[in-house]
Motif scaffolding. Sequence first.
Motif, PDB file in Angstrom:
ATOM      1  N   VAL A 196       0.791  -1.124   0.077  1.00 56.90           N
ATOM      2  CA  VAL A 196       0.047  -0.019   0.117  1.00 56.90           C
ATOM      3  C   VAL A 196       0.974   1.230   0.017  1.00 56.90           C
ATOM      4  O   VAL A 196       1.884   1.341   0.982  1.00 56.90           O
ATOM      5  CB  VAL A 196      -0.876   0.104   1.312  1.00 56.90           C
ATOM      6  CG1 VAL A 196      -1.649   1.298   1.441  1.00 56.90           C
ATOM      7  CG2 VAL A 196      -1.988  -1.112   1.236  1.00 56.90           C
ATOM      8  N   TYR A 221       0.759   5.611   0.020  1.00 57.84           N
ATOM      9  CA  TYR A 221      -0.221   6.700   0.210  1.00 57.84           C
ATOM     10  C   TYR A 221       0.711   8.012   0.431  1.00 57.84           C
ATOM     11  O   TYR A 221       1.757   8.063   0.686  1.00 57.84           O
ATOM     12  CB  TYR A 221      -1.255   6.617   1.509  1.00 57.84           C
ATOM     13  CG  TYR A 221      -0.573   6.509   2.780  1.00 57.84           C
ATOM     14  CD1 TYR A 221      -0.065   7.703   3.662  1.00 57.84           C
ATOM     15  CD2 TYR A 221      -0.155   5.423   3.317  1.00 57.84           C
ATOM     16  CE1 TYR A 221       0.278   7.454   4.867  1.00 57.84           C
ATOM     17  CE2 TYR A 221       0.398   5.178   4.826  1.00 57.84           C
ATOM     18  CZ  TYR A 221       0.695   6.425   5.446  1.00 57.84           C
ATOM     19  OH  TYR A 221       1.170   5.934   6.437  1.00 57.84           O
ATOM     20  N   ILE A 277      -4.652   7.200  -0.584  1.00 58.47           N
ATOM     21  CA  ILE A 277      -3.995   5.941  -0.969  1.00 58.47           C
ATOM     22  C   ILE A 277      -3.843   5.878  -2.597  1.00 58.47           C
ATOM     23  O   ILE A 277      -4.688   6.517  -3.296  1.00 58.47           O
ATOM     24  CB  ILE A 277      -5.006   4.497  -0.966  1.00 58.47           C
ATOM     25  CG1 ILE A 277      -5.100   4.446   0.638  1.00 58.47           C
ATOM     26  CG2 ILE A 277      -4.441   3.431  -1.536  1.00 58.47           C
ATOM     27  CD1 ILE A 277      -6.070   3.519   1.030  1.00 58.47           C
ATOM     28  N   TRP A 308      -2.338   0.005  -4.621  1.00 53.34           N
ATOM     29  CA  TRP A 308      -2.771  -0.840  -3.593  1.00 53.34           C
ATOM     30  C   TRP A 308      -2.978  -2.315  -4.448  1.00 53.34           C
ATOM     31  O   TRP A 308      -3.656  -2.551  -5.381  1.00 53.34           O
ATOM     32  CB  TRP A 308      -4.420  -0.462  -3.433  1.00 53.34           C
ATOM     33  CG  TRP A 308      -5.265  -1.543  -2.373  1.00 53.34           C
ATOM     34  CD1 TRP A 308      -6.101  -2.474  -2.814  1.00 53.34           C
ATOM     35  CD2 TRP A 308      -5.547  -1.327  -1.149  1.00 53.34           C
ATOM     36  NE1 TRP A 308      -6.768  -3.002  -1.815  1.00 53.34           N
ATOM     37  CE2 TRP A 308      -6.417  -2.250  -0.670  1.00 53.34           C
ATOM     38  CE3 TRP A 308      -5.149  -0.211  -0.120  1.00 53.34           C
ATOM     39  CZ2 TRP A 308      -6.977  -2.212   0.676  1.00 53.34           C
ATOM     40  CZ3 TRP A 308      -5.329  -0.373   1.290  1.00 53.34           C
ATOM     41  CH2 TRP A 308      -6.234  -1.384   1.511  1.00 53.34           C
ATOM     42  N   ALA A 355      -3.195  -6.902  -0.907  1.00 54.71           N
ATOM     43  CA  ALA A 355      -3.729  -5.910  -0.193  1.00 54.71           C
ATOM     44  C   ALA A 355      -5.312  -6.140  -0.140  1.00 54.71           C
ATOM     45  O   ALA A 355      -5.955  -6.098   0.890  1.00 54.71           O
ATOM     46  CB  ALA A 355      -3.521  -4.613  -0.450  1.00 54.71           C
ATOM     47  N   GLY A 375      -8.748  -2.797  -5.173  1.00 54.52           N
ATOM     48  CA  GLY A 375      -7.792  -1.206  -5.727  1.00 54.52           C
ATOM     49  C   GLY A 375      -8.852  -0.455  -6.094  1.00 54.52           C
ATOM     50  O   GLY A 375      -8.623   0.965  -5.731  1.00 54.52           O
ATOM     51  N   ALA A 421     -10.119   1.218  -3.046  1.00 55.32           N
ATOM     52  CA  ALA A 421      -9.030   1.843  -2.096  1.00 55.32           C
ATOM     53  C   ALA A 421      -8.451   2.887  -2.649  1.00 55.32           C
ATOM     54  O   ALA A 421      -8.101   3.935  -1.784  1.00 55.32           O
ATOM     55  CB  ALA A 421      -8.136   0.703  -1.654  1.00 55.32           C
ATOM     56  N   ILE A 471      -6.337   6.355   4.015  1.00 57.59           N
ATOM     57  CA  ILE A 471      -5.880   5.148   4.529  1.00 57.59           C
ATOM     58  C   ILE A 471      -6.618   5.190   6.109  1.00 57.59           C
ATOM     59  O   ILE A 471      -6.951   4.151   6.601  1.00 57.59           O
ATOM     60  CB  ILE A 471      -4.606   4.761   4.288  1.00 57.59           C
ATOM     61  CG1 ILE A 471      -4.238   3.444   4.919  1.00 57.59           C
ATOM     62  CG2 ILE A 471      -3.753   5.894   5.295  1.00 57.59           C
ATOM     63  CD1 ILE A 471      -2.965   2.952   4.559  1.00 57.59           C
ATOM     64  N   TRP A 531       3.286  -4.015   9.447  1.00 61.17           N
ATOM     65  CA  TRP A 531       3.535  -2.870   8.456  1.00 61.17           C
ATOM     66  C   TRP A 531       5.150  -2.536   8.322  1.00 61.17           C
ATOM     67  O   TRP A 531       5.312  -1.820   9.196  1.00 61.17           O
ATOM     68  CB  TRP A 531       2.565  -1.882   8.256  1.00 61.17           C
ATOM     69  CG  TRP A 531       1.224  -1.953   8.217  1.00 61.17           C
ATOM     70  CD1 TRP A 531       0.225  -2.138   9.156  1.00 61.17           C
ATOM     71  CD2 TRP A 531       0.724  -2.449   6.941  1.00 61.17           C
ATOM     72  NE1 TRP A 531      -0.993  -2.576   8.401  1.00 61.17           N
ATOM     73  CE2 TRP A 531      -0.876  -2.540   7.063  1.00 61.17           C
ATOM     74  CE3 TRP A 531       1.075  -2.466   5.644  1.00 61.17           C
ATOM     75  CZ2 TRP A 531      -1.620  -2.721   6.140  1.00 61.17           C
ATOM     76  CZ3 TRP A 531       0.072  -2.765   4.334  1.00 61.17           C
ATOM     77  CH2 TRP A 531      -1.116  -2.903   4.862  1.00 61.17           C
TER      78      TRP A 531
END
Length: 375
Positions: free
Chosen positions: A12, A14, A20, A23, A27, A35, A38, A43, A83
């Motif tokens: 991801v 952003y 974002i 994606w 994810a 996608g 998103a 986010i 993450w």
Amino acid sequence: MDTLARSPLAVVEYGLDLSITAWNESAARQLGFSGQEAIGRSIAELLPTPEDEGPWRRLLEEDSGEQRLRHARKDGSHGVFAWAHHRVLGAGGEATGVLCIGRDVTAEVEASRRHREQEHILRALVDNLEVVVWASDRHGVFTYYDGKGLASVGMKPGQLVGVNNFDLYKEHETVALRTALRGEPFHNFMEVDGRPIENWFVPVRDEMGEVGSVVGITLDLTESRRAEQELRDRLALIERQQQVIRQLSTPILQVWNGVLALPMIGVVDSARTAEVMDSLLQAIVRTGARFALLDLTGVEAVDTKTAGYLVELVRAIRLLGAEGIITGIRPSVAQTVVALGLDLAEVTTLSDLQAGLKHCIGRTLREERARVGQG
């Protein structure tokens, strides 16, 4: 970026405004949002955390690193993701966004939680119960040795770790361990220096199904046996006290030569009547009494079986060569007798104990005069 797009990890990206910009399919698969759903969204809005947008903002301030965040998926469920992030820099070296590569570690976190919980439970057991918990590998070497019960035998936690059972104990003393190493649980009782001990030997299998270790639990039963004995002693004491109370509540009195009186008080049930019958019949045989007065003046109620027992008691007294007389029947008891249809025609019933005693004395005197006259 094409490689990251095909990565099995969630990728991801952003920007500074948290919108974002990238994606990948992983994810979408792990978080539930496509996608198209998103990209362009915040986010912090799409993957809310308990701290709102705070954690996502902080990633913009760090060059790189990894953090674990708990946030919602599209289906409403919550998961924990690790993450790893790297700041995206512009041509001038300024930060323009963050690239995050994540993996779902929910199962790992839950497994770790359960492991900690099990450790706490084990710690609570070994610290508070008179127990010894140990483990050995497939060769019989102790790998764990702990428990409050060690203090009673003068040993310390971990004292035998690294020691081989088969070197420490004689062959006949390791039968249980050898049995468990063959995959068969073993449980026994024994005495060690006069102390009652209970043992469990539990085989633990590895991923291949082979016995890789044995967990043992040794419980000192000294305290529980003492408590059991105390309980038995108390129950015996209570039984003796109840026996005394029963004897006091239904005393058998010799009120005249050859005359026994049994004043009964309170509520008379079947169990109490059966016990009274046995005691009274034994007293008649022991004293050679000619009369037995069953005084019910203090009896407020009888159950249906008891009324029948009283009649049977009078008949049993007659079989012993004596006469049973019932005195002081109250109205409530009389109603029970009538309702049951019991025949008292052969039973002498008098108003009170005094009348019963007069009856017995009069009969005795008449019989004595008759014997004198015959002589």
